[in-house]
Design an enzyme around this catalytic site. Structure first.
Site, PDB file in Angstrom:
ATOM      1  CD  GLU A  82      29.396   9.348  26.479  1.00 27.84           C
ATOM      2  OE1 GLU A  82      29.747   9.857  27.567  1.00 27.84           O
ATOM      3  OE2 GLU A  82      30.164   9.232  25.510  1.00 27.84           O
ATOM      4  CB  CYS A 131      35.571   6.519  25.549  1.00 29.33           C
ATOM      5  SG  CYS A 131      34.688   5.980  27.034  1.00 29.33           S
ATOM      6  CG  HIS A 143      33.075   8.971  30.568  1.00 25.82           C
ATOM      7  ND1 HIS A 143      33.748   8.532  29.447  1.00 25.82           N
ATOM      8  CD2 HIS A 143      34.041   9.286  31.479  1.00 25.82           C
ATOM      9  CE1 HIS A 143      35.051   8.565  29.666  1.00 25.82           C
ATOM     10  NE2 HIS A 143      35.261   9.015  30.878  1.00 25.82           N
TER      11      HIS A 143
END
Lengths: 149, 149
Positions: free
Chosen positions: B55, B83, B53
């Site tokens: 991040e 998430c 992801h």
């Protein structure tokens, strides 16, 4: 006493390797069709990577080996209850079965804290088997922290 | 109208790059002392890595750049509500401030689902600022999914 299943045996060995490297001793393996396809040891310090938990290392290696970001039909064995980061990664990877050793009341996110897989927003929930070789798994952690005091 | 802060502008650009690569368009940057030290774009398919992801990509790059698994004093800017996996990574990395764009009712874990940073077991909670350029961030996602139908 029943013998410890081979994947957990390998995960415990990986945890011991982590301890020798000065990392919090947690180990993990990914199994597909009865074959261990990836092993991971906790290594955030050595790798300068806060995401380098044993589960993440094993999942990343398995995904690379299979050439897919989905590990459908794969099982993850890990010596400690996964944290929220790792539980999220297990869901993203579509791991079929999760087997873990010791519970982690402080950082665990399966039976503690956010109980991630029980959340209505959780999009994938593996079958979960806890407490496998938990005494040995917890002992490795306890010994590591005792030796650092 | 106020201009979009430069870090979010860069994160939005990274999200657009992800869309061009066929990945769900989410982008992130890590800022230290007012300087962008890492940029991440969502890339699980291209990298065969379910943990890739935006991040995680930005955090891993920043940690490597700083030579530490702790990103103390660093801020993370991301176009979408993180998430559970990414929220956990943000805590492990000791990110100081989290700025995000669009809310994510389905997969978000900050103001939705497990509400990770509000859990009593959460060991590090950044200051959190939501809704930054959320219309633009959500629009990039909406356009991506509309174009795939």
């Amino acid at each position: 006493m029943f013998p410890v299943p081979e994947p957990m045996r390998r995960a415990l060995d990986a945890a011991r390797d982590a301890a020798l490297a000065g990392e919090v001793p947690v180990g993990a393996v990914v199994v597909k069709d009865g074959v261990i396809i990836a092993v991971g040891a906790n290594a955030p310090r050595a790798l300068c990577d806060p995401t380098a938990h044993a589960e993440i290392q094993a999942i990343r290696a398995a995904a690379l080996a299979l050439g897919s970001d989905r590990l459908e039909g794969c099982d993850l064995w890990v010596t400690l209850e996964p944290c929220a980061m790792c539980a999220g990664a297990i869901a993203h990877a579509r791991i079929s079965r999760l087997y873990y050793g010791a519970a982690d009341a402080k950082g665990g996110a399966v039976e503690h804290g956010p109980r991630f897989f029980g959340q209505p927003t959780c999009h994938h929930r593996p079958d979960i088997y806890a407490g496998i070789a938990e005494t040995e798994a917890a002992g490795i952690l306890r010994e590591f922290f005792a030796s650092r005091r």
